[in-house]
Design a protein around this motif. Sequence first.
Motif, PDB file in Angstrom:
ATOM      1  N   GLY A 160     -24.069 -74.345 -32.282  1.00 51.45           N
ATOM      2  CA  GLY A 160     -24.887 -74.785 -33.406  1.00 51.45           C
ATOM      3  C   GLY A 160     -24.144 -75.610 -34.440  1.00 51.45           C
ATOM      4  O   GLY A 160     -24.522 -76.749 -34.721  1.00 51.45           O
ATOM      5  N   LEU A 161     -23.074 -75.033 -35.003  1.00 51.88           N
ATOM      6  CA  LEU A 161     -22.460 -75.709 -36.145  1.00 51.88           C
ATOM      7  C   LEU A 161     -21.810 -77.046 -35.789  1.00 51.88           C
ATOM      8  O   LEU A 161     -21.846 -77.970 -36.608  1.00 51.88           O
ATOM      9  CB  LEU A 161     -21.482 -74.762 -36.854  1.00 51.88           C
ATOM     10  CG  LEU A 161     -22.205 -73.625 -37.594  1.00 51.88           C
ATOM     11  CD1 LEU A 161     -21.226 -72.761 -38.360  1.00 51.88           C
ATOM     12  CD2 LEU A 161     -23.280 -74.158 -38.551  1.00 51.88           C
ATOM     13  N   ILE A 209     -23.022 -79.274 -33.892  1.00 51.70           N
ATOM     14  CA  ILE A 209     -24.123 -80.243 -33.983  1.00 51.70           C
ATOM     15  C   ILE A 209     -24.542 -80.437 -35.435  1.00 51.70           C
ATOM     16  O   ILE A 209     -24.777 -81.550 -35.901  1.00 51.70           O
ATOM     17  CB  ILE A 209     -25.325 -79.752 -33.144  1.00 51.70           C
ATOM     18  CG1 ILE A 209     -24.905 -79.573 -31.695  1.00 51.70           C
ATOM     19  CG2 ILE A 209     -26.487 -80.707 -33.244  1.00 51.70           C
ATOM     20  CD1 ILE A 209     -25.800 -78.648 -30.915  1.00 51.70           C
ATOM     21  N   TRP A 210     -24.623 -79.342 -36.146  1.00 56.30           N
ATOM     22  CA  TRP A 210     -24.967 -79.376 -37.577  1.00 56.30           C
ATOM     23  C   TRP A 210     -24.014 -80.309 -38.317  1.00 56.30           C
ATOM     24  O   TRP A 210     -24.414 -81.128 -39.144  1.00 56.30           O
ATOM     25  CB  TRP A 210     -24.899 -77.954 -38.118  1.00 56.30           C
ATOM     26  CG  TRP A 210     -25.094 -77.808 -39.600  1.00 56.30           C
ATOM     27  CD1 TRP A 210     -24.120 -77.759 -40.548  1.00 56.30           C
ATOM     28  CD2 TRP A 210     -26.341 -77.654 -40.296  1.00 56.30           C
ATOM     29  NE1 TRP A 210     -24.673 -77.585 -41.793  1.00 56.30           N
ATOM     30  CE2 TRP A 210     -26.037 -77.522 -41.676  1.00 56.30           C
ATOM     31  CE3 TRP A 210     -27.675 -77.616 -39.909  1.00 56.30           C
ATOM     32  CZ2 TRP A 210     -27.013 -77.347 -42.647  1.00 56.30           C
ATOM     33  CZ3 TRP A 210     -28.647 -77.446 -40.887  1.00 56.30           C
ATOM     34  CH2 TRP A 210     -28.323 -77.316 -42.233  1.00 56.30           C
ATOM     35  N   GLN A 211     -22.706 -80.162 -37.990  1.00 60.64           N
ATOM     36  CA  GLN A 211     -21.714 -80.980 -38.698  1.00 60.64           C
ATOM     37  C   GLN A 211     -21.858 -82.458 -38.343  1.00 60.64           C
ATOM     38  O   GLN A 211     -21.760 -83.329 -39.189  1.00 60.64           O
ATOM     39  CB  GLN A 211     -20.306 -80.483 -38.367  1.00 60.64           C
ATOM     40  CG  GLN A 211     -20.018 -79.172 -39.075  1.00 60.64           C
ATOM     41  CD  GLN A 211     -18.816 -78.442 -38.535  1.00 60.64           C
ATOM     42  OE1 GLN A 211     -18.248 -78.830 -37.527  1.00 60.64           O
ATOM     43  NE2 GLN A 211     -18.440 -77.370 -39.201  1.00 60.64           N
ATOM     44  N   TYR A 249     -24.541 -83.936 -37.459  1.00 56.44           N
ATOM     45  CA  TYR A 249     -25.793 -84.439 -38.010  1.00 56.44           C
ATOM     46  C   TYR A 249     -25.710 -84.608 -39.522  1.00 56.44           C
ATOM     47  O   TYR A 249     -26.173 -85.584 -40.087  1.00 56.44           O
ATOM     48  CB  TYR A 249     -26.900 -83.464 -37.609  1.00 56.44           C
ATOM     49  CG  TYR A 249     -28.270 -83.761 -38.172  1.00 56.44           C
ATOM     50  CD1 TYR A 249     -28.912 -84.968 -37.918  1.00 56.44           C
ATOM     51  CD2 TYR A 249     -28.937 -82.804 -38.933  1.00 56.44           C
ATOM     52  CE1 TYR A 249     -30.177 -85.221 -38.412  1.00 56.44           C
ATOM     53  CE2 TYR A 249     -30.207 -83.051 -39.426  1.00 56.44           C
ATOM     54  CZ  TYR A 249     -30.823 -84.260 -39.173  1.00 56.44           C
ATOM     55  OH  TYR A 249     -32.070 -84.494 -39.668  1.00 56.44           O
ATOM     56  N   GLU A 258     -23.776 -73.869 -43.700  1.00 56.88           N
ATOM     57  CA  GLU A 258     -22.952 -73.214 -42.675  1.00 56.88           C
ATOM     58  C   GLU A 258     -22.620 -71.781 -43.080  1.00 56.88           C
ATOM     59  O   GLU A 258     -22.698 -70.855 -42.276  1.00 56.88           O
ATOM     60  CB  GLU A 258     -21.658 -73.997 -42.460  1.00 56.88           C
ATOM     61  CG  GLU A 258     -21.898 -75.394 -41.951  1.00 56.88           C
ATOM     62  CD  GLU A 258     -20.622 -76.044 -41.443  1.00 56.88           C
ATOM     63  OE1 GLU A 258     -19.612 -75.337 -41.245  1.00 56.88           O
ATOM     64  OE2 GLU A 258     -20.651 -77.266 -41.240  1.00 56.88           O
ATOM     65  N   ASN A 304     -30.036 -69.506 -37.452  1.00 60.32           N
ATOM     66  CA  ASN A 304     -29.146 -70.525 -36.909  1.00 60.32           C
ATOM     67  C   ASN A 304     -29.570 -71.871 -37.490  1.00 60.32           C
ATOM     68  O   ASN A 304     -30.635 -72.398 -37.165  1.00 60.32           O
ATOM     69  CB  ASN A 304     -29.299 -70.501 -35.384  1.00 60.32           C
ATOM     70  CG  ASN A 304     -28.350 -71.445 -34.693  1.00 60.32           C
ATOM     71  OD1 ASN A 304     -28.127 -72.563 -35.153  1.00 60.32           O
ATOM     72  ND2 ASN A 304     -27.785 -71.005 -33.601  1.00 60.32           N
ATOM     73  N   THR A 331     -28.892 -74.857 -37.012  1.00 65.05           N
ATOM     74  CA  THR A 331     -29.149 -75.995 -36.127  1.00 65.05           C
ATOM     75  C   THR A 331     -30.538 -75.918 -35.503  1.00 65.05           C
ATOM     76  O   THR A 331     -31.289 -76.897 -35.512  1.00 65.05           O
ATOM     77  CB  THR A 331     -28.074 -76.041 -35.027  1.00 65.05           C
ATOM     78  OG1 THR A 331     -26.803 -76.010 -35.669  1.00 65.05           O
ATOM     79  CG2 THR A 331     -28.197 -77.298 -34.208  1.00 65.05           C
ATOM     80  N   SER A 332     -30.896 -74.746 -34.967  1.00 62.16           N
ATOM     81  CA  SER A 332     -32.241 -74.670 -34.390  1.00 62.16           C
ATOM     82  C   SER A 332     -33.291 -74.617 -35.496  1.00 62.16           C
ATOM     83  O   SER A 332     -34.441 -74.985 -35.279  1.00 62.16           O
ATOM     84  CB  SER A 332     -32.374 -73.465 -33.459  1.00 62.16           C
ATOM     85  OG  SER A 332     -31.766 -72.337 -34.012  1.00 62.16           O
ATOM     86  N   ILE A 369     -33.497 -76.548 -37.933  1.00 62.54           N
ATOM     87  CA  ILE A 369     -33.942 -77.901 -38.304  1.00 62.54           C
ATOM     88  C   ILE A 369     -35.307 -78.168 -37.679  1.00 62.54           C
ATOM     89  O   ILE A 369     -36.224 -78.658 -38.325  1.00 62.54           O
ATOM     90  CB  ILE A 369     -32.920 -78.961 -37.832  1.00 62.54           C
ATOM     91  CG1 ILE A 369     -31.608 -78.791 -38.586  1.00 62.54           C
ATOM     92  CG2 ILE A 369     -33.470 -80.368 -38.035  1.00 62.54           C
ATOM     93  CD1 ILE A 369     -30.485 -79.660 -38.070  1.00 62.54           C
TER      94      ILE A 369
END
Lengths: 278, 590
Positions: free
Chosen positions: A116-117, A119-121, A123, B346, B403, B405-406, B408
Amino acid sequence: MAEGRERFGRTLEGFFFAFALFTIALVGIGFGMRRWLPPLASEHGAGIDRMIRYLILTVGVLFVIGHVALGYFIWRFSRQDRVTYRLASPRAEKLWSLLPGIVMALVAEGGVLLIGLPIWQKYYLHPAPPDAVLVEVTAEQFAWNIRYPGKDGRLGRTDPRLIRYDNPLGIDAEDPASQDDVVQLGVMYVPVGRPVHVRLRSKDTLHSFFLPHFRVKQDAVPGMTIDLWFTPTQTGEFEIACAELCGFGHFQMRGVLRVLPPEEFQRWLAAQPTFSGQ
Amino acid sequence: MVGEHSARVHEEPVSFWRRYIFSTDHKVIGIQYYLTAMAMALVGGTLAMLIRLQLGWPEAKWPLLAKIFPRGMSGGVMNPDFYLALITMHGTLMIFFVISLGLVSGFGNYLLPLHIGARDMAFPFLNMLSYWTVVPACVIILASFFVEGGAAASGWTAYPPLSAVEQAVPGSGLGQTLWLLGMALFIASFTMGGLNFVTTILNERTRGMSMMRLPLFIWTLLIASILGLLAFPPLTAAAILLLFDRHGGTSFFLPSGLYFGERVLPHSGGSPLLWQHLFWFLGHPEVYVLILPALGIALDLLPPFTRKPIFGYRLTVYSLFAIGVLSMIVWGHHMFVSGMNPYVGEFFAIGTLAITIPSAIIGFNLIASLWGARLQLRTPALFALGAIAFFGTGGLGGIFLGNATSDIQLHDTYFVVGHFHFMIGGVTLLALFGGTYYWFPKMFGRMMSERLGKLHFWLTFLSFYAVFLTQHFLGLGGMPRRYYAFSKFEFLAPIRDMNAFISIAAFVLGAAQLIFLVNFFWSLFRGARAEQNPWRATTLEWVAPTPPPHGNWGETVPEVHRWPYDYSVPGAPEDFTPQTVPPTVVTVTQ
């Protein structure tokens, strides 16, 4: 005799409960295997989809195990006439609690840290690449205003006090950077394969810029300009939805995103009237 | 300290008013809270039915409803702003005025002194005051339906500018002001209640009732009350600041340049995100304020029907504490895409997913408690088992949302709606019902009907899954929440017809609750007379007479010699050993 009937009754009920839970697990599997996400059309979206698919798989397995275990326990132990296991030792309790602890550490924390993170970073924490197409998106009740900076690559100054019917963004006509700005209502054009840098703003309430096919969602906050970027990978016509309650027209705050081949996009942009009318 | 207060016997009031209306008896106050919550649930549930009517058949006309709601459904078609008022008030009523009042204040007040061997709460007058503060809150919040512009329509989260600017949405007029006033009163009441709970648990336990001999429901009440005391004051502050923004010309939550109704508003310098932080600083712990006592009831309903102790008492207590601490530092997971700094996102994602660990331990302990049991599927047991399934399903859905990321993709979609209904709608409601079937004999001296109870359970349990599990998948499909209709978007075309199915299941769910109401009031007058200890349970309330008199215990307060889960002790004369049985008679096994 009465005891036997009573026992039969609760066995039947236990079986029914187990059957219900097994069915729920099966329905969960059936639903979980269907494709629900809208077809993907962006680059970073592949990473978000990977995160979601990982969770559907791992969490789905836990969902099934949980329901099957609960159902089995209910079925099996509703038949018993006496308690066969009473009290675990403190040591056994501690050891057993490692199991759910470790599973969750792996599935939940492991998932976000390893998949996850990153990809988060990618993006959120990296600015848009320099070759990105700059588009300003200004939300209002209940429409999306789209503005391109024109040839000079700079967006003109805006001031809410200058907002008029024919100047919905309040663009300052005195600013030289404004002259070649291109303003559109409700339809956003972008080229395929090139990063799109969106500067997101709002005129009135909160909104949220939601591109379901691009895995993009970002609240538009009045008083803030929020930057985000994504890279379309498919040409075609897509929808822009509002995902943050913004008033009675929230459900119909629809915009259109047209992803064009690069040359076609350039042709389209060049053909649009600019703010100063040239 | 312990036991010192218990010696006094309260004077029993004789007048009707002092006895049933302005009573300081925790049992009367508990039942008052419970019945208030039930009345508010009728309103909140009706709103849910109207919501589902609209979502299932958005184009349909309902001429009959036009007569009942001439303004909201003029011509038989629902207005979008009426729809927003419905969802706002449904959420507000259910969370604050049904679950908080019924589960925490209702059962908490009724059971807490009985569970710990006290004669009443530590501050009986404060207790009465807290109830009579929430009554005007209920009246004010319900009155908002009838004012100009209708009830608040900015969602139960009341995000500004929608909730701050009158022109933003029709409900943002007097309706929103009343909403804020009602909430402020509610919080004042809940804070008084929380103080009372904490003090009573710490100071009023009877002789021998050490902390590690407390039933788990009391532990969950203690932690929930502490969370409430820490988390509610910021929302009170935020509500007052928002009132200033609305009526005093301040700009705590409003930036410059807001353009409404063809003019620029004179505000400047505030930030809508500030409200979101303050709201969720309360809002997230609040869901634990609701769900922890629900889990406490589920945990406590198991032993009488498994005839064995709960699995992992100590670890459950530690896990509850861990959840309580973590719940205070994860509010930002409601704001991943709000424009908050993504670095902070995060932190909140990692913190949120850490909660899954103690939660999974509790879930595991719940299931493991069945191992080796002599399980008896009476109605309260069904509800407790159902609550375990809901807790699992809801908790697992939370992993997707915690989470970042998901989230979003899933934020503000029906995935969220499905998830939180399982947790603060499902687990809590099943605990509330299970607790009612279980303690009804103690409260009113009669048994509720098993047959109706089981029918109620199965209809509720299955239709609940049909409604809210399905919604998770709609959320994966990108269906946004708080939409009045899904007809405007093509990407929703493949999934939007499932809403008719969901609505039908929701109507079954709603109708099932009528069975409960019938059962409740029928049993109140016609139910079989209850014995003093009909479930053959060990906790202290079953030692008290049924229904317990004023002061609970007659001449002498009980003394506790063991933990609350001594079922099936080897060598004991019965398969349950009440907490009052001395170790000389039956050995202590914990």
